[in-house]
Design a protein around this motif. Structure first.
Motif, short mmCIF file in Angstrom:
data_model
loop_
_atom_site.label_atom_id
_atom_site.label_comp_id
_atom_site.label_asym_id
_atom_site.label_seq_id
_atom_site.Cartn_x
_atom_site.Cartn_y
_atom_site.Cartn_z
N LYS A 65 -5.33 -2.65 0.34
CA LYS A 65 -3.86 -2.73 0.40
C LYS A 65 -3.38 -1.95 1.60
O LYS A 65 -3.72 -0.78 1.76
CB LYS A 65 -3.25 -2.14 -0.87
CG LYS A 65 -1.74 -2.14 -0.84
CD LYS A 65 -1.12 -1.48 -2.04
CE LYS A 65 0.39 -1.53 -1.84
NZ LYS A 65 1.14 -0.83 -2.80
N TYR A 67 -0.56 -0.11 3.92
CA TYR A 67 0.70 0.62 3.85
C TYR A 67 1.35 0.53 5.23
O TYR A 67 1.08 1.34 6.12
CB TYR A 67 0.47 2.07 3.42
CG TYR A 67 -0.08 2.14 2.02
CD1 TYR A 67 0.78 2.15 0.94
CD2 TYR A 67 -1.45 2.13 1.79
CE1 TYR A 67 0.28 2.17 -0.37
CE2 TYR A 67 -1.96 2.16 0.50
CZ TYR A 67 -1.09 2.17 -0.57
OH TYR A 67 -1.59 2.18 -1.86
N GLU A 68 2.20 -0.48 5.40
CA GLU A 68 2.78 -0.76 6.71
C GLU A 68 3.69 0.36 7.20
O GLU A 68 3.91 0.50 8.40
CB GLU A 68 3.52 -2.09 6.70
CG GLU A 68 2.58 -3.27 6.58
CD GLU A 68 3.26 -4.60 6.79
OE1 GLU A 68 4.05 -4.71 7.76
OE2 GLU A 68 3.00 -5.52 6.00
N ASP A 69 4.21 1.19 6.28
CA ASP A 69 5.08 2.28 6.71
C ASP A 69 4.27 3.49 7.18
O ASP A 69 4.84 4.46 7.67
CB ASP A 69 6.06 2.67 5.61
CG ASP A 69 5.39 3.15 4.34
OD1 ASP A 69 4.28 2.66 4.03
OD2 ASP A 69 5.97 4.00 3.65
N CYS A 70 2.95 3.42 7.05
CA CYS A 70 2.09 4.47 7.60
C CYS A 70 1.38 3.89 8.82
O CYS A 70 0.23 3.47 8.76
CB CYS A 70 1.09 4.98 6.57
SG CYS A 70 0.14 6.39 7.17
N TRP A 88 -2.86 1.24 10.88
CA TRP A 88 -2.14 1.36 9.62
C TRP A 88 -3.10 1.91 8.59
O TRP A 88 -4.31 1.67 8.66
CB TRP A 88 -1.65 0.00 9.13
CG TRP A 88 -0.56 -0.60 9.94
CD1 TRP A 88 0.78 -0.44 9.77
CD2 TRP A 88 -0.72 -1.49 11.05
NE1 TRP A 88 1.46 -1.15 10.72
CE2 TRP A 88 0.56 -1.81 11.51
CE3 TRP A 88 -1.82 -2.03 11.71
CZ2 TRP A 88 0.79 -2.65 12.59
CZ3 TRP A 88 -1.61 -2.87 12.78
CH2 TRP A 88 -0.32 -3.18 13.21
N ALA A 90 -4.79 1.90 4.93
CA ALA A 90 -5.11 0.89 3.93
C ALA A 90 -6.00 1.51 2.85
O ALA A 90 -6.90 2.29 3.17
CB ALA A 90 -5.81 -0.30 4.59
N LYS A 91 -5.75 1.14 1.60
CA LYS A 91 -6.54 1.65 0.48
C LYS A 91 -7.46 0.55 -0.03
O LYS A 91 -7.02 -0.57 -0.31
CB LYS A 91 -5.63 2.12 -0.65
CG LYS A 91 -6.40 2.67 -1.83
CD LYS A 91 -5.48 3.21 -2.91
CE LYS A 91 -6.29 3.87 -4.02
NZ LYS A 91 -5.40 4.48 -5.03
N CYS A 132 -3.02 10.62 8.02
CA CYS A 132 -3.24 9.69 6.91
C CYS A 132 -3.44 10.45 5.60
O CYS A 132 -2.88 10.08 4.56
CB CYS A 132 -4.44 8.78 7.19
SG CYS A 132 -4.09 7.51 8.42
N TYR A 135 -0.18 11.63 4.29
CA TYR A 135 0.57 10.51 3.71
C TYR A 135 0.04 10.18 2.32
O TYR A 135 0.81 9.99 1.39
CB TYR A 135 0.48 9.28 4.64
CG TYR A 135 1.26 8.10 4.15
CD1 TYR A 135 2.56 7.88 4.58
CD2 TYR A 135 0.70 7.20 3.24
CE1 TYR A 135 3.30 6.79 4.13
CE2 TYR A 135 1.43 6.11 2.78
CZ TYR A 135 2.72 5.91 3.22
OH TYR A 135 3.43 4.82 2.76
N HIS A 139 2.34 10.71 -1.07
CA HIS A 139 2.74 9.49 -1.79
C HIS A 139 1.88 9.26 -3.05
O HIS A 139 1.95 8.19 -3.64
CB HIS A 139 2.67 8.28 -0.87
CG HIS A 139 3.73 8.27 0.18
ND1 HIS A 139 3.66 9.05 1.33
CD2 HIS A 139 4.90 7.59 0.26
CE1 HIS A 139 4.73 8.83 2.05
NE2 HIS A 139 5.50 7.96 1.44
N LEU A 141 -1.30 8.57 -3.58
CA LEU A 141 -2.08 7.33 -3.50
C LEU A 141 -3.55 7.52 -3.87
O LEU A 141 -4.26 6.54 -4.01
CB LEU A 141 -2.00 6.75 -2.09
CG LEU A 141 -0.61 6.41 -1.57
CD1 LEU A 141 -0.70 5.89 -0.14
CD2 LEU A 141 0.08 5.41 -2.48
#
Length: 142
Positions: A65, A67-70, A88, A90-91, A132, A135, A139, A141
């Protein structure tokens, strides 16, 4: 013209530890980097990131997934010429996904931030990964 590359900083959580996917290049000094690559004509930055991640790691868009805002942009010189690399976060969401390297890489590792910062050669990449991690934690995550 400035060369532009894009990719993803892919992370997973194992036993409450955040780990990052790093690939070791098969060329030059065999440095470690998140999956990334140069844009092809007509591609968007995001299309390039998805294509290059699949080519270099075998991971498919459904495996993670984004995270476009990161989004972070690195600017540096390669052989005296400017280069831009956009990443970007991504997880990994498919815990059965397998990394399959292309000819461009000789090894991969999932590493904690501390271990990743020890194998990553460039300060810009270490800063990218630290950002990262901040972030991810801010958040929730992990």
């Amino acid at each position: 013209m400035v060369k532009t590359a894009t990719g993803f900083v892919i992370f997973r959580t194992i036993s409450n530890k955040i780990e990052y996917l790093l690939l070791q290049t098969s060329y030059g000094v065999n440095h470690w980097t998140p999956p990334k690559g140069h844009m092809d004509p007509g591609e968007t930055e995001m299309q390039t990131a998805y294509r290059e991640t699949n080519e270099e790691s075998g991971l498919k868009p459904d495996d993670y997934k984004v995270y476009e805002d990161c989004k972070q942009t690195l600017n540096y010189d390669v052989k005296g010429k400017p280069k831009i690399v956009i990443y970007w976060l991504a997880k990994l969401v498919n815990d059965k996904a397998e990394v399959k390297l292309s000819h461009e890489h000789i090894a991969y590792k999932w590493l904690t931030l501390q271990d990743a910062c020890q194998v990553v050669e460039y300060e810009e990449t270490r800063t990218l990964m630290k950002n990262c991690e901040e972030y991810i934690k801010s958040h929730n995550l992990a």
